[in-house]
Design a protein around this motif. Sequence first.
Motif, mmCIF file in Angstrom:
data_model
loop_
_atom_site.group_PDB
_atom_site.id
_atom_site.type_symbol
_atom_site.label_atom_id
_atom_site.label_comp_id
_atom_site.label_asym_id
_atom_site.label_seq_id
_atom_site.Cartn_x
_atom_site.Cartn_y
_atom_site.Cartn_z
ATOM 1 N N GLU A 194 -24.284 50.684 -35.249
ATOM 2 C CA GLU A 194 -24.131 50.825 -33.738
ATOM 3 C C GLU A 194 -24.789 49.648 -33.827
ATOM 4 O OE1 GLU A 194 -28.210 52.842 -33.600
ATOM 5 O OE2 GLU A 194 -27.304 55.056 -33.358
ATOM 6 N N ILE A 195 -25.288 49.281 -34.850
ATOM 7 C CA ILE A 195 -25.165 47.105 -35.146
ATOM 8 C C ILE A 195 -24.209 47.030 -35.103
ATOM 9 C CG2 ILE A 195 -26.181 45.319 -37.083
ATOM 10 C CD1 ILE A 195 -28.077 47.032 -38.342
ATOM 11 N N ASP A 196 -23.008 47.469 -35.363
ATOM 12 C CA ASP A 196 -21.931 46.740 -35.602
ATOM 13 C C ASP A 196 -21.843 46.809 -33.815
ATOM 14 O OD1 ASP A 196 -21.943 45.783 -38.053
ATOM 15 O OD2 ASP A 196 -20.340 46.983 -38.623
ATOM 16 N N SER A 197 -21.368 47.886 -33.333
ATOM 17 C CA SER A 197 -21.746 48.383 -31.742
ATOM 18 C C SER A 197 -22.000 46.536 -30.833
ATOM 19 C CB SER A 197 -22.062 49.595 -31.320
ATOM 20 O OG SER A 197 -21.574 49.563 -30.559
ATOM 21 N N ALA A 198 -23.540 46.755 -31.118
ATOM 22 C CA ALA A 198 -24.370 45.443 -29.854
ATOM 23 C C ALA A 198 -23.818 44.009 -31.538
ATOM 24 C CB ALA A 198 -25.580 45.592 -30.939
ATOM 25 N N LEU A 199 -23.336 43.633 -32.241
ATOM 26 C CA LEU A 199 -23.202 42.217 -32.254
ATOM 27 C C LEU A 199 -21.377 42.535 -32.044
ATOM 28 C CD1 LEU A 199 -23.868 42.789 -36.008
ATOM 29 C CD2 LEU A 199 -24.575 41.276 -34.125
ATOM 30 N N ALA A 200 -20.888 43.642 -31.327
ATOM 31 C CA ALA A 200 -18.718 43.183 -30.767
ATOM 32 C C ALA A 200 -20.088 42.633 -29.627
ATOM 33 C CB ALA A 200 -18.825 44.559 -31.219
ATOM 34 N N GLN A 201 -20.573 43.743 -29.283
ATOM 35 C CA GLN A 201 -20.494 43.269 -27.363
ATOM 36 C C GLN A 201 -21.375 42.061 -27.634
ATOM 37 O OE1 GLN A 201 -22.395 46.963 -24.822
ATOM 38 N NE2 GLN A 201 -22.499 47.862 -26.952
ATOM 39 N N ALA A 202 -21.673 41.823 -27.568
ATOM 40 C CA ALA A 202 -22.680 40.072 -28.493
ATOM 41 C C ALA A 202 -21.575 38.576 -28.094
ATOM 42 C CB ALA A 202 -24.028 40.201 -28.880
ATOM 43 N N VAL A 203 -20.305 39.715 -28.624
ATOM 44 C CA VAL A 203 -19.434 38.584 -28.682
ATOM 45 C C VAL A 203 -18.990 38.500 -27.211
ATOM 46 C CG1 VAL A 203 -17.001 38.358 -30.157
ATOM 47 C CG2 VAL A 203 -19.198 38.608 -31.606
ATOM 48 N N VAL A 204 -18.719 39.950 -27.087
ATOM 49 C CA VAL A 204 -17.392 39.684 -25.741
ATOM 50 C C VAL A 204 -18.052 39.410 -24.484
ATOM 51 C CG1 VAL A 204 -17.200 41.034 -24.324
ATOM 52 C CG2 VAL A 204 -16.684 42.289 -26.176
ATOM 53 N N TRP A 205 -19.911 39.651 -24.445
ATOM 54 C CA TRP A 205 -20.541 38.684 -23.937
ATOM 55 C C TRP A 205 -20.213 37.190 -24.176
ATOM 56 C CZ3 TRP A 205 -23.162 39.791 -19.630
ATOM 57 C CH2 TRP A 205 -24.226 38.306 -19.021
#
Length: 221
Positions: free
Chosen positions: A100-111
């Motif tokens: 879940e943390i890695d998913s949130a980090l990946a979305q932040a990178v995309v943003w």
Amino acid sequence: MCPEPIESETNTKRDPRAFNAYRHGLTGQVLIMTPADELAYTKHCRGILASLAVEGDLEKSFGQSIADDRWRLLRCAAIENTRFSMGMNQPDQYFAHHPEIDSALAQAVVWACEADNFNLMSLYENRAQRRLERNMIILKQLQAERKAAFEQAVEEATLLAQYAASKGEPYHVETDFPPEALPPQFAFSLPKIASRVAHNLRLAAAKNHFAAPKQTFRKAA
């Protein structure tokens, strides 16, 4: 030796990514979509037009514009979700070894990486939303004018029917209320007007039949 005929493959499956081209029935424009998208788009437009209860070519045109802008807004949301999903499959720059943390980090990178594209999409969405709202106002005004003109036509036809009844004459909306008397910009149905006239006459007769008797008051001594 004669060559053997080559049998064509009859069971070849169609590539689901293949496109269909068709001409839109209302706009006359040629649209290129996958078969699945075409089906979804057609269902979407029919639902919007039905919910807007449009009548006549002009109302249908504005209704179609509203449906198209709603389709654009839904597509923007789908593209945004897809872009974030793509970030999940890209190599992680930041990771915490927790799904879940890695998913949130990946979305932040995309943003952060797609900020310019998201900004353009936001402008695109805002323009579509404003255009949709503007067309809704115009459509409601057109429908209000049409309904007011229809009610006026029904009122006039009802008076003519009552006058004919007082003379003991039959009333025919087709002859006593010709299409030339209707507003030219609206396509009214004479049977629909006749149905409303019959309803008004029955309603008036029922009110007269069940009207409460007037109360009489004794004069004070």
